[in-house]
Design a protein around this motif. Sequence first.
Motif, PDB file in Angstrom:
ATOM      1  N   ILE A 104       0.856  -1.248  -0.018  1.00 57.91           N
ATOM      2  CA  ILE A 104      -0.065  -0.020  -0.218  1.00 57.91           C
ATOM      3  C   ILE A 104       0.879   1.094  -0.010  1.00 57.91           C
ATOM      4  O   ILE A 104       1.791   1.296   0.976  1.00 57.91           O
ATOM      5  N   ILE A 105       0.582   2.306  -0.930  1.00 54.30           N
ATOM      6  CA  ILE A 105       1.501   3.387  -1.039  1.00 54.30           C
ATOM      7  C   ILE A 105       0.789   4.370  -0.478  1.00 54.30           C
ATOM      8  O   ILE A 105       1.623   5.141   0.302  1.00 54.30           O
ATOM      9  N   ALA A 106      -0.381   4.716  -0.375  1.00 52.19           N
ATOM     10  CA  ALA A 106      -1.178   5.784   0.187  1.00 52.19           C
ATOM     11  C   ALA A 106      -2.238   5.630   0.490  1.00 52.19           C
ATOM     12  O   ALA A 106      -2.995   4.499  -0.045  1.00 52.19           O
ATOM     13  N   VAL A 107      -3.115   6.688   1.095  1.00 50.56           N
ATOM     14  CA  VAL A 107      -4.521   6.327   1.713  1.00 50.56           C
ATOM     15  C   VAL A 107      -5.070   7.722   1.344  1.00 50.56           C
ATOM     16  O   VAL A 107      -4.511   8.782   1.234  1.00 50.56           O
ATOM     17  N   SER A 108      -6.374   7.793   0.823  1.00 45.59           N
ATOM     18  CA  SER A 108      -7.328   8.917   0.582  1.00 45.59           C
ATOM     19  C   SER A 108      -8.459   8.627   0.703  1.00 45.59           C
ATOM     20  O   SER A 108      -9.110   7.822   0.837  1.00 45.59           O
ATOM     21  N   ASN A 109      -9.185   9.752   0.847  1.00 44.87           N
ATOM     22  CA  ASN A 109     -10.842   9.762   1.136  1.00 44.87           C
ATOM     23  C   ASN A 109     -11.297  10.292  -0.352  1.00 44.87           C
ATOM     24  O   ASN A 109     -11.118  11.392  -0.770  1.00 44.87           O
ATOM     25  N   ARG A 110     -12.028   9.201  -0.827  1.00 41.20           N
ATOM     26  CA  ARG A 110     -12.592   9.803  -2.201  1.00 41.20           C
ATOM     27  C   ARG A 110     -13.983   9.564  -2.180  1.00 41.20           C
ATOM     28  O   ARG A 110     -14.703   8.472  -1.780  1.00 41.20           O
ATOM     29  N   LYS A 151      11.242  12.861  -7.727  1.00 38.05           N
ATOM     30  CA  LYS A 151       9.966  13.477  -8.162  1.00 38.05           C
ATOM     31  C   LYS A 151       8.710  12.857  -7.141  1.00 38.05           C
ATOM     32  O   LYS A 151       8.652  11.836  -6.761  1.00 38.05           O
ATOM     33  N   PRO A 152       8.026  13.797  -6.995  1.00 43.17           N
ATOM     34  CA  PRO A 152       6.831  13.377  -5.894  1.00 43.17           C
ATOM     35  C   PRO A 152       5.997  12.806  -6.498  1.00 43.17           C
ATOM     36  O   PRO A 152       5.419  12.924  -7.817  1.00 43.17           O
ATOM     37  N   PHE A 175       2.305  19.087   4.083  1.00 43.62           N
ATOM     38  CA  PHE A 175       2.034  17.898   3.422  1.00 43.62           C
ATOM     39  C   PHE A 175       2.840  16.621   3.414  1.00 43.62           C
ATOM     40  O   PHE A 175       4.159  16.795   3.663  1.00 43.62           O
ATOM     41  N   MET A 176       2.261  15.664   3.518  1.00 39.03           N
ATOM     42  CA  MET A 176       3.165  14.211   3.635  1.00 39.03           C
ATOM     43  C   MET A 176       3.296  13.850   1.840  1.00 39.03           C
ATOM     44  O   MET A 176       2.263  13.497   1.589  1.00 39.03           O
ATOM     45  N   ILE A 177       4.575  13.776   1.546  1.00 35.61           N
ATOM     46  CA  ILE A 177       4.725  13.391   0.085  1.00 35.61           C
ATOM     47  C   ILE A 177       5.423  12.172   0.217  1.00 35.61           C
ATOM     48  O   ILE A 177       6.623  12.039   0.793  1.00 35.61           O
ATOM     49  N   LYS A 178       5.034  11.286  -0.753  1.00 38.04           N
ATOM     50  CA  LYS A 178       5.724  10.011  -1.141  1.00 38.04           C
ATOM     51  C   LYS A 178       6.361  10.195  -2.159  1.00 38.04           C
ATOM     52  O   LYS A 178       5.795  10.643  -3.379  1.00 38.04           O
ATOM     53  N   TRP A 179       7.625   9.664  -2.420  1.00 35.95           N
ATOM     54  CA  TRP A 179       8.479   9.865  -3.679  1.00 35.95           C
ATOM     55  C   TRP A 179       8.662   8.935  -4.500  1.00 35.95           C
ATOM     56  O   TRP A 179       8.469   7.450  -4.101  1.00 35.95           O
ATOM     57  N   ASP A 180       8.618   8.857  -5.836  1.00 40.00           N
ATOM     58  CA  ASP A 180       9.078   8.052  -6.901  1.00 40.00           C
ATOM     59  C   ASP A 180      10.357   7.317  -6.348  1.00 40.00           C
ATOM     60  O   ASP A 180      11.198   7.878  -6.120  1.00 40.00           O
ATOM     61  N   GLU A 221      10.047   6.131   1.703  1.00 40.07           N
ATOM     62  CA  GLU A 221      10.026   7.138   2.652  1.00 40.07           C
ATOM     63  C   GLU A 221       9.040   8.122   2.233  1.00 40.07           C
ATOM     64  O   GLU A 221       9.033   8.478   1.072  1.00 40.07           O
ATOM     65  N   ILE A 222       8.399   8.755   3.430  1.00 41.18           N
ATOM     66  CA  ILE A 222       7.575  10.018   3.221  1.00 41.18           C
ATOM     67  C   ILE A 222       7.935  10.791   4.026  1.00 41.18           C
ATOM     68  O   ILE A 222       8.563  10.844   5.151  1.00 41.18           O
ATOM     69  N   ASP A 223       8.026  12.162   3.382  1.00 39.53           N
ATOM     70  CA  ASP A 223       8.615  13.201   4.075  1.00 39.53           C
ATOM     71  C   ASP A 223       7.468  14.105   4.327  1.00 39.53           C
ATOM     72  O   ASP A 223       6.575  14.518   3.421  1.00 39.53           O
ATOM     73  N   VAL A 224       7.556  14.956   5.354  1.00 35.09           N
ATOM     74  CA  VAL A 224       6.702  15.944   5.637  1.00 35.09           C
ATOM     75  C   VAL A 224       7.368  17.374   5.105  1.00 35.09           C
ATOM     76  O   VAL A 224       8.327  17.752   5.663  1.00 35.09           O
TER      77      VAL A 224
END
Length: 141
Positions: free
Chosen positions: A10-16, A87-88, A103-108, A112-115
Amino acid sequence: MSEVIEVEKIIAVSNRNGKRCYLLKWKNYDSSLNSWEPEEHLNCGALIKNFHKNLKLKEFTQNFQLPMTIKVPIIKDHAYGFDRGLKPQIICGVTKKNDAIYFMIKWDGCDEIDVVPAVQANVKCPQLVIRFYENNFSFEE
Protein backbone atom coordinates in the motif's frame (compact mmCIF):
# COMPACT_ATOMS: atom_id res chain seq x y z
CA MET A 1 -12.42 -18.00 -14.04
CA SER A 2 -11.02 -14.62 -13.04
CA GLU A 3 -7.39 -14.03 -12.16
CA VAL A 4 -6.56 -13.11 -8.56
CA ILE A 5 -4.12 -10.21 -8.39
CA GLU A 6 -2.18 -9.84 -5.16
CA VAL A 7 -1.42 -6.53 -3.48
CA GLU A 8 2.34 -6.08 -3.07
CA LYS A 9 2.15 -2.96 -0.93
CA ILE A 10 0.00 0.00 0.00
CA ILE A 11 1.47 3.31 -1.08
CA ALA A 12 -1.05 5.87 0.16
CA VAL A 13 -4.51 6.38 1.59
CA SER A 14 -7.11 8.94 0.56
CA ASN A 15 -10.72 9.84 1.14
CA ARG A 16 -12.56 9.77 -2.19
CA ASN A 17 -16.24 10.62 -2.31
CA GLY A 18 -16.58 9.84 1.38
CA LYS A 19 -14.89 6.44 1.09
CA ARG A 20 -11.43 5.43 2.26
CA CYS A 21 -9.32 4.30 -0.69
CA TYR A 22 -5.79 2.98 -0.98
CA LEU A 23 -3.20 3.44 -3.70
CA LEU A 24 -1.93 -0.07 -4.37
CA LYS A 25 1.18 -1.56 -5.97
CA TRP A 26 0.20 -4.88 -7.52
CA LYS A 27 2.52 -7.88 -7.19
CA ASN A 28 4.27 -8.79 -10.48
CA TYR A 29 3.00 -5.62 -12.18
CA ASP A 30 4.78 -2.41 -13.09
CA SER A 31 4.28 0.66 -10.87
CA SER A 32 2.62 2.43 -13.79
CA LEU A 33 -0.37 0.12 -13.13
CA ASN A 34 -0.78 1.20 -9.49
CA SER A 35 -4.41 2.01 -8.79
CA TRP A 36 -6.73 3.51 -6.19
CA GLU A 37 -9.13 0.97 -4.74
CA PRO A 38 -11.90 1.39 -2.15
CA GLU A 39 -11.23 -0.29 1.18
CA GLU A 40 -14.34 -2.47 0.94
CA HIS A 41 -12.96 -4.14 -2.22
CA LEU A 42 -9.75 -5.20 -0.51
CA ASN A 43 -8.82 -8.43 1.23
CA CYS A 44 -5.48 -7.42 2.71
CA GLY A 45 -6.23 -6.44 6.29
CA ALA A 46 -2.69 -7.12 7.52
CA LEU A 47 -1.19 -4.84 4.86
CA ILE A 48 -3.66 -2.07 5.74
CA LYS A 49 -2.90 -2.44 9.44
CA ASN A 50 0.86 -2.34 8.86
CA PHE A 51 0.52 0.63 6.50
CA HIS A 52 -1.24 2.70 9.16
CA LYS A 53 1.15 1.49 11.85
CA ASN A 54 4.17 2.48 9.76
CA LEU A 55 2.75 5.93 9.11
CA LYS A 56 1.79 6.22 12.76
CA LEU A 57 -1.78 7.03 11.81
CA LYS A 58 -3.85 6.32 14.88
CA GLU A 59 -7.04 7.72 13.48
CA PHE A 60 -8.10 8.35 9.92
CA THR A 61 -10.17 11.49 9.50
CA GLN A 62 -11.82 12.87 6.42
CA ASN A 63 -9.74 16.03 6.34
CA PHE A 64 -6.45 14.34 7.23
CA GLN A 65 -5.73 16.48 10.27
CA LEU A 66 -3.04 14.15 11.57
CA PRO A 67 -2.03 13.95 15.22
CA MET A 68 1.64 14.40 14.52
CA THR A 69 4.54 16.60 15.41
CA ILE A 70 6.31 18.32 12.56
CA LYS A 71 10.06 17.90 12.90
CA VAL A 72 12.20 18.34 9.85
CA PRO A 73 15.51 16.62 10.53
CA ILE A 74 18.56 18.81 10.21
CA ILE A 75 21.26 16.39 9.17
CA LYS A 76 24.37 17.77 7.58
CA ASP A 77 24.93 16.40 4.07
CA HIS A 78 21.57 14.56 4.12
CA ALA A 79 18.88 15.70 1.68
CA TYR A 80 15.29 15.91 2.85
CA GLY A 81 12.04 16.76 1.08
CA PHE A 82 12.45 18.38 -2.32
CA ASP A 83 16.21 18.63 -1.74
CA ARG A 84 16.39 14.89 -2.46
CA GLY A 85 15.92 15.62 -6.15
CA LEU A 86 13.23 12.93 -6.37
CA LYS A 87 9.94 13.29 -8.23
CA PRO A 88 6.96 13.55 -5.88
CA GLN A 89 4.55 10.68 -6.52
CA ILE A 90 1.58 11.52 -4.33
CA ILE A 91 0.48 13.64 -1.40
CA CYS A 92 -0.60 11.18 1.31
CA GLY A 93 -1.90 13.60 3.91
CA VAL A 94 -1.88 17.09 5.32
CA THR A 95 -1.52 18.62 8.74
CA LYS A 96 -1.23 22.07 10.27
CA LYS A 97 1.19 23.37 12.88
CA ASN A 98 1.65 26.95 14.05
CA ASP A 99 -0.64 28.26 11.27
CA ALA A 100 1.50 26.56 8.59
CA ILE A 101 0.25 23.69 6.41
CA TYR A 102 2.47 20.68 5.75
CA PHE A 103 2.00 17.83 3.26
CA MET A 104 3.12 14.23 3.63
CA ILE A 105 4.73 13.41 0.27
CA LYS A 106 5.59 9.96 -1.12
CA TRP A 107 8.43 10.03 -3.67
CA ASP A 108 8.95 7.94 -6.82
CA GLY A 109 11.49 5.17 -6.21
CA CYS A 110 11.58 5.70 -2.44
CA ASP A 111 9.60 4.14 0.41
CA GLU A 112 10.11 7.11 2.73
CA ILE A 113 7.51 9.82 3.18
CA ASP A 114 8.63 13.36 3.99
CA VAL A 115 6.65 16.12 5.66
CA VAL A 116 7.22 19.29 3.67
CA PRO A 117 5.82 22.81 3.88
CA ALA A 118 2.80 23.32 1.63
CA VAL A 119 4.32 26.56 0.33
CA GLN A 120 7.09 24.45 -1.27
CA ALA A 121 4.69 21.84 -2.67
CA ASN A 122 2.43 24.55 -4.11
CA VAL A 123 5.35 25.72 -6.26
CA LYS A 124 7.19 22.43 -6.93
CA CYS A 125 4.21 20.14 -7.64
CA PRO A 126 1.02 22.22 -8.03
CA GLN A 127 -0.86 19.51 -9.95
CA LEU A 128 -0.38 17.03 -7.09
CA VAL A 129 -1.65 19.63 -4.62
CA ILE A 130 -4.72 20.30 -6.77
CA ARG A 131 -5.38 16.55 -7.19
CA PHE A 132 -5.03 16.04 -3.42
CA TYR A 133 -7.62 18.70 -2.65
CA GLU A 134 -9.98 17.52 -5.40
CA ASN A 135 -9.83 13.93 -4.12
CA ASN A 136 -10.14 14.70 -0.43
CA PHE A 137 -12.37 17.69 0.01
CA SER A 138 -15.74 18.70 -1.36
CA PHE A 139 -16.50 22.36 -1.77
CA GLU A 140 -20.21 23.10 -1.71
CA GLU A 141 -21.70 26.31 -3.01
